[in-house]
Design a protein around this motif. Sequence first.
Motif, PDB file in Angstrom:
ATOM      1  N   ASP A 512      -2.418   8.785 -21.108  1.00 33.00           N
ATOM      2  CA  ASP A 512      -2.104  10.070 -20.679  1.00 33.00           C
ATOM      3  C   ASP A 512      -0.775  10.365 -20.705  1.00 33.00           C
ATOM      4  N   GLY A 513      -0.501  11.898 -20.738  1.00 30.70           N
ATOM      5  CA  GLY A 513       1.059  12.033 -20.858  1.00 30.70           C
ATOM      6  C   GLY A 513       1.775  11.586 -22.115  1.00 30.70           C
ATOM      7  N   VAL A 514       1.028  11.377 -22.900  1.00 32.42           N
ATOM      8  CA  VAL A 514       1.674  11.024 -24.441  1.00 32.42           C
ATOM      9  C   VAL A 514       1.885  12.155 -25.254  1.00 32.42           C
ATOM     10  N   THR A 515       3.309  12.810 -25.090  1.00 32.32           N
ATOM     11  CA  THR A 515       3.912  13.968 -25.879  1.00 32.32           C
ATOM     12  C   THR A 515       3.979  13.732 -27.134  1.00 32.32           C
ATOM     13  N   GLU A 516       4.364  12.593 -27.383  1.00 31.12           N
ATOM     14  CA  GLU A 516       5.144  12.343 -28.889  1.00 31.12           C
ATOM     15  C   GLU A 516       3.865  11.422 -29.535  1.00 31.12           C
ATOM     16  N   ARG A 517       3.946  11.416 -31.053  1.00 33.84           N
ATOM     17  CA  ARG A 517       3.127  10.904 -31.826  1.00 33.84           C
ATOM     18  C   ARG A 517       3.382   9.357 -31.423  1.00 33.84           C
ATOM     19  N   PRO A 518       2.108   8.740 -30.720  1.00 42.26           N
ATOM     20  CA  PRO A 518       2.285   7.320 -30.550  1.00 42.26           C
ATOM     21  C   PRO A 518       2.070   6.314 -31.763  1.00 42.26           C
ATOM     22  N   VAL A 519       2.935   5.143 -31.489  1.00 44.59           N
ATOM     23  CA  VAL A 519       2.796   4.011 -32.551  1.00 44.59           C
ATOM     24  C   VAL A 519       2.183   2.580 -31.741  1.00 44.59           C
ATOM     25  N   LEU A 520       1.190   2.277 -32.044  1.00 45.36           N
ATOM     26  CA  LEU A 520       0.768   1.074 -31.374  1.00 45.36           C
ATOM     27  C   LEU A 520       1.071  -0.157 -31.737  1.00 45.36           C
TER      28      LEU A 520
END
Length: 855
Positions: A512-520
């Motif tokens: 949660d709280g992922v406001t930006e496009r995440p990269v794994l």
Amino acid sequence: PAVIRREDYQPPDWLVPDIALDFDLDPATTRVTAVLDVVRSSAHGRPLRLDGDGQVPTKVLVDGNPHNDWRMDGDTLEIDLPGSEHRIETEVAIHPDRNTQLMGLYASGGNLCTQCEAEGFRRITFFPDRPDVLARYSVRMTADRKRFPVLLANGDPIASGDAEDGRHWAEWRDPFPKPCYLFALVAGDLSANRATFTTMSGREVQLGIWVRAADLPKTEHALAALQTAMAWDERVYGREYDLDVFNIVAVDDFNFGAMENKGLNIFNSRYILADPDTATDADYDAIAAVVAHEYFHNWSGNRVTCRDWFQLSLKEGFTVFRDQGFSADQGSAAVKRIEDVRTLRAAQFPEDAGPLAHPIRPDSYMEISNFYTATIYNKGAEVIRMMATILGPDSFRASTDLYFDRYDGTAATCDDFVRCMEFGSGIDLTQFRHWYSQAGTPRVSAALDHDAGSGRATLRLAQRTAPTPGQPDKEPFVLPLKLKLFGGETGAALSNEQLFMLDRPTADITFDGVTERPVLSINRGFSAPVIIESDRSSADLKFLSAHDDDPFARYEAMQQLMLDTLVAAVTLGRADHEPVIDAVRRTLEDPALDRAFAAEAVLLPSDSFVGDQLEMVDPEAVFRAREALRRDLGKHLAGLWRSAYANASQAGTFVYSPAAKAARRMRSVALGYIAASGAEDAADVAFAQFEAADNMTDRQGALTTLVNGKSDKRIAALDIFYNRYSGDALVLDKWFQTQALSMRDDTPQVVADLARHPDFSLANPNRARSLVGAFGVNQRAFHMAGGAGYRFLADHLIALDKLNPQTAAKLLPPLGRWRRFDPARATLMKAELERILATPGLSKDLFEQASKSLE
Ligand code: BAL
Ligand code: ZN
């Protein structure tokens, strides 16, 4: 041949607490007298059965009296005994100079030496040749003083003196009960490089590395590595050495890399001898690793040994894990991890995906020598590494202490080890045990969804493992996966690294709280030995290759980007090289990056590894795709390669240090790309490096570039190299191997010609491996259309099998990969396997490998 099954294990009927051996040594005929104190282990009526291999006893005494009431059951000597304790004396005559198998007592370079693991002791004398029969050994050797001035055995020296007719004798005693596979003796004309080591409790140990007198200057590195390893094992595992002497002997003819015999390690000379003129940096690293590995076995293998050979990974997986930790502490830990994973992928993943797949604790075998595999060793080490990760450093150390304390002086099982991990940590490893019983490399698919509105990211994981021989269905493994999310725009860490245990077929993880496009970033540090299948775009992989803060994950992202590009080129006939070129450019331009790491990160995956990603391997298409990408990288980044080459060439005279090694590595890598670009001066640059080199790393690096190229300068370089080193067997191995690994069109013909070279011989395992073994793993050359490569390998395996079945069988697996190739190649490969199987007098070693490869 009979199949031996793990489930059939029975404790020994008879124990042998003590054995006294007397060797009247001579290369033509050696007489061995063995006095065994035998004790019936329980109230049973079974006879004493002593393993042999081809001999018949010339004498048998029971309790001091001549005894004729014995019989042979095949190679086994059977004696009926009335009581519960007896003294048995046998005498045999053996012939070391006819022993081409290099198992038991044999001659090498005019000296006599032994190799007993796994079942070589039975070729020396009659004994219950199984690792759970532990005896105290006394050894007396008598030999000609001039030919064999040095007489060594396990344990500590007790006495020595003159005998009649120019002979002399020596007695050694090993106070630690040991299985017979750890027995060793050496008789020879040898000189020692000596030093001492003071243990943590203040005892002084005499160290000796024994070689031909002329080779003494080449032993400094091994001796220093031994001292470093002894101190490391005290510091990291609390393990102290336990005898007054520790000897290492180097021999030229050896099936393994080395052998951990108690107090008397015997080494293949390639893992001892080094100087800058003859050994590469990789050789120096391997020497330190193998010296450490064999030394570490003194606890993980010798003080605690294996109950039976199904438990082989108990000592080998653990000891590889220990030597990997040692090497990581000597230089760049990141580069060491990259190298170890590369080895696993090159040797173990294909094994796990093929007809010879087996769990790290196999269920059955015909010939145990066939199970000294990358699975037992390297995957075994990964399994220990996962437990170390799950437990954490303090619990892991507490658990290994418990293991060593509890099982000291005994023959243990893999399960005993895992139980200690559980007791020491309080963690239940019931499901984790599937790693011991199931073969195959798990595949983990990872898909990351992001809902920008809610700031929630969901990672969907799923694991599956393909069927392997005898195991159609698999239970889910416990996979410790290290994960982290990065912001695709800012590069900021969006989560801490977390260790997620994937122990079900599927699992979702939410962030949660992922406001930006995440990269794994997943499987950081290669925390589980699995194949990750993710939907990460080339842009994301490029991003990670520049920003991930885990060096292994950074390397991995680059490798995945390269693999995706090459697979696209092979399967679609076209690929965009730009993302790879850009990622490599950034890596070369990043001043903060360790050069040792950068040199590894910019290397393309091997032909074979690219082939492993395909439904069906097309060796020529893989070769063309890889060459095209290499050429583009060479051309587009020409300036960077030139400056990397120039910067790396500024070092002065040779030193073996992490920084100097990194410079040499970058120099060879850059030279390879300069040549790949097609630059007109590439062969001149390589030849100049070849001639000016003051060390083997630079010389062989240049030679490799020339031998892969079109310039005739390669012929001059090969001649110069050959003439300079024609008296040095280990360097001549490099001469053969470099040519066998060449990507040139004419390699199959060159290899066939080299097999007729006067310096080629199948009798020496290193030489056989340097040509026949190297050719078998040269995907392009071995699989060239028409099947000449397959015929070549089969011809040489059939010939080698008559001399040394164990080494022959180890070289067979490339033929067993026929299912991975097109029908034309598969048919030709199968025909060679069938021809091998039809050979009269085939060893059980080769029979097992070839027959399983056809199933
Ligand atoms: N035990 C055989 C050689 C080694 O793994 O050390
Ligand atoms: Zn080992």
